[in-house]
Write an enzyme that holds these catalytic residues in place. Structure first.
Site, PDB file in Angstrom:
ATOM      1  N   GLU A 133      35.471  42.656  43.906  1.00  0.00           N
ATOM      2  CA  GLU A 133      36.483  41.774  42.852  1.00  0.00           C
ATOM      3  C   GLU A 133      35.707  42.390  41.629  1.00  0.00           C
ATOM      4  O   GLU A 133      36.332  43.170  40.096  1.00  0.00           O
ATOM      5  CB  GLU A 133      36.342  40.481  43.069  1.00  0.00           C
ATOM      6  CG  GLU A 133      37.154  40.073  41.971  1.00  0.00           C
ATOM      7  CD  GLU A 133      36.341  39.447  39.961  1.00  0.00           C
ATOM      8  OE1 GLU A 133      37.438  38.675  39.990  1.00  0.00           O
ATOM      9  OE2 GLU A 133      35.673  39.665  40.522  1.00  0.00           O
ATOM     10  N   GLU A 134      33.922  42.402  41.750  1.00  0.00           N
ATOM     11  CA  GLU A 134      33.313  43.181  40.471  1.00  0.00           C
ATOM     12  C   GLU A 134      33.459  44.266  39.621  1.00  0.00           C
ATOM     13  O   GLU A 134      33.309  44.694  38.669  1.00  0.00           O
ATOM     14  CB  GLU A 134      31.721  42.303  40.427  1.00  0.00           C
ATOM     15  CG  GLU A 134      31.702  40.718  40.781  1.00  0.00           C
ATOM     16  CD  GLU A 134      32.345  40.136  39.531  1.00  0.00           C
ATOM     17  OE1 GLU A 134      32.737  40.345  38.263  1.00  0.00           O
ATOM     18  OE2 GLU A 134      31.821  39.034  39.706  1.00  0.00           O
ATOM     19  N   ASP A 173      37.278  30.621  41.225  1.00  0.00           N
ATOM     20  CA  ASP A 173      36.508  31.309  40.501  1.00  0.00           C
ATOM     21  C   ASP A 173      36.206  31.385  39.627  1.00  0.00           C
ATOM     22  O   ASP A 173      36.463  32.473  38.448  1.00  0.00           O
ATOM     23  CB  ASP A 173      37.511  33.358  41.117  1.00  0.00           C
ATOM     24  CG  ASP A 173      36.403  34.602  40.367  1.00  0.00           C
ATOM     25  OD1 ASP A 173      35.308  33.919  40.707  1.00  0.00           O
ATOM     26  OD2 ASP A 173      36.590  35.542  40.855  1.00  0.00           O
ATOM     27  N   ASP A 204      31.632  39.783  46.688  1.00  0.00           N
ATOM     28  CA  ASP A 204      30.728  40.361  45.563  1.00  0.00           C
ATOM     29  C   ASP A 204      30.338  39.662  44.560  1.00  0.00           C
ATOM     30  O   ASP A 204      30.771  38.943  43.743  1.00  0.00           O
ATOM     31  CB  ASP A 204      30.747  41.964  45.625  1.00  0.00           C
ATOM     32  CG  ASP A 204      32.097  41.425  44.731  1.00  0.00           C
ATOM     33  OD1 ASP A 204      33.344  41.048  45.170  1.00  0.00           O
ATOM     34  OD2 ASP A 204      32.089  42.709  43.324  1.00  0.00           O
TER      35      ASP A 204
HETATM   36 ZN   LIG Z   1      34.281  36.200  39.805  1.00  0.00          ZN
END
Ligand SMILES: [Zn+2]
Length: 410
Positions: free
Chosen positions: A176-177, A199, A81
């Site tokens: 995740e965001e 990441d 995402d």
């Molecule tokens: Zn990230």
């Protein structure tokens, strides 16, 4: 060639996968599955037969072991995402080949300029091929760079059986965001002992520390009455809240701290004469540091309110997340092997700490220790986001070397 890490990255970023924090489903947006479906196809084309998409939009796949040794099962993880902060619809990636230095003006909105003065890391990219947006969207290198690197590394490992490795799991997550990236991970299905999120930012970095984080709520009850008859009796909760905020130490704020310093930060305040509430977040790399900051905060509240005999307060601390270093220190080989892999991939390893939390910190406390390795992207969540081909290639090499190091040392 359509399967280099750059080819893959350019294919993934044009698929809109923006998460939506106000949705209650997972994935929060169905469109995240569009990328998931493409990744399953690509992983199967590489030869990972168990690659599949689950109902939460997660992608799982396995690279089978080719070693006779008992190698711990490790997992590489990235999120599909992109952040709600800036639009991810209609991404038009721009490839600047052989970057000659200087500021980069984005063609779709020339008011957007990636300036060397604000992005000094550009000085290390001379001669590299840099991907940016056209200035009207974010790029989504966070974290499609990580996704592309893991898929490209899987192909290297499958195509080169002389590189010995244990069983390697791949996990691509959704949302995740918006803080839900690991909510639905099936740990039994994953079956990994350790994991790495791909990441992080600058090439060569590995982050094994996050903040420890608490939320604090201060509720104040004042003494309310008609202002015409209030002399000597009214205790306005709004003014008490204001006095507390005024006494927060200036040198302990997000805007005055960096590196390993923690902070106390009011995030919202609301109130009337009768009742007022202040919400704060407290951050520190040490759990002791959190407790000290909270004790200091409560002392401020006590001191202020002691001048208001008719008023009372409540002080509530809620744990948010904890520094993953506590968990990772119990398994030093996780970070040591990554440091060795980064070195073998031709970089000087830099250990860093994250002034925030990651999916990896949550995974670490859910029983899957998980530091964060660089993916090469910069200026996350903004239209100035950029990543270089060469840094993504270094990340691919790091993943391959890391698989090899675990096998060697098993
Ligand atoms: Zn990230």
């Amino acid at each position: 060639m359509t399967d280099t890490v750059l080819d893959r990255f350019l294919r993934y970023v044009v698929i809109d996968t923006q998460a939506n924090g106000s949705s209650t489903t997972q994935p929060s947006t169905e469109k995240q599955k569009n990328l998931g479906r493409l990744l399953v196809e690509e992983l199967q084309a590489i030869g990972l037969r168990d690659a599949h998409l689950d109902e939460h939009g997660y992608v799982y796949a396995t690279i089978p072991s080719n070693s006779d040794k008992q190698v711990p099962v490790i997992c590489f993880c990235s999120h599909m995402d992109t952040a709600p902060d800036f639009t991810g619809t209609g991404v038009k990636p721009q490839l600047i080949r052989n970057y000659a230095g200087g500021d980069i003006v984005l063609p779709g909105d020339p008011s957007r300029v990636i300036r060397v003065s604000e992005h000094p890391e550009l000085n290390n990219q001379i001669g590299n091929d840099i991907v940016t947006t056209d200035g009207t969207t974010l790029l989504g290198a966070d974290d499609k760079a990580g996704v592309a690197e893991i898929v490209a590394a899987a192909k290297v490992l499958v195509d080169n059986p002389d590189i010995r490795h244990g069983t390697i799991k791949i996990l691509f997550t959704t949302d995740e965001e918006i803080g839900r990236g690991v909510d639905k991970v099936d740990f039994a299905k994953l079956g990994a002992a350790f994991a790495y999120t791909m990441d992080g930012e600058t090439a060569g970095t590995i982050e094994d520390e996050t903040f420890s984080a608490d939320g604090v709520e201060i509720a104040i009850s004042g003494v309310a009455m008609h202002p015409g008859f209030a002399k000597g009796r009214m205790e306005n909760a709004i003014k008490i809240a204001g006095a507390i905020i005024d006494r927060l130490p200036q040198d302990m704020a997000p805007e005055t701290t960096e590196g390993r310093q923690g902070f106390v930060h009011p995030t919202s305040v609301s109130g009337s004469m009768e009742k007022a509430t202040i919400s704060l977040i407290v951050r520190d790399f040490r759990n002791d540091g959190l407790a000290e900051k909270e004790a200091m905060l409560e002392k401020i509240v006590r001191d202020v309110i002691s001048a208001y005999p008719g008023s009372t307060y409540s002080f509530t601390v809620k744990e948010q997340y904890r520094n993953m270093k506590v968990v990772l220190d119990r398994h030093p080989e996780i970070v040591e092997n990554a440091v060795e892999a980064i070195r073998r991939a031709g970089m000087e390893p830099v250990r860093g700490s994250i002034r925030g939390g990651t999916d990896g910190s949550r995974l670490s406390f859910m029983g899957l220790p998980c530091p964060n390795i660089f993916a090469g992207g910069h200026a996350f969540h903004s239209p100035l986001e950029w990543v270089s081909r060469q840094d993504m290639e270094k990340a691919v090499k790091t993943i391959v070397e890391l698989a090899r190091v675990w096998e060697e040392r098993a």
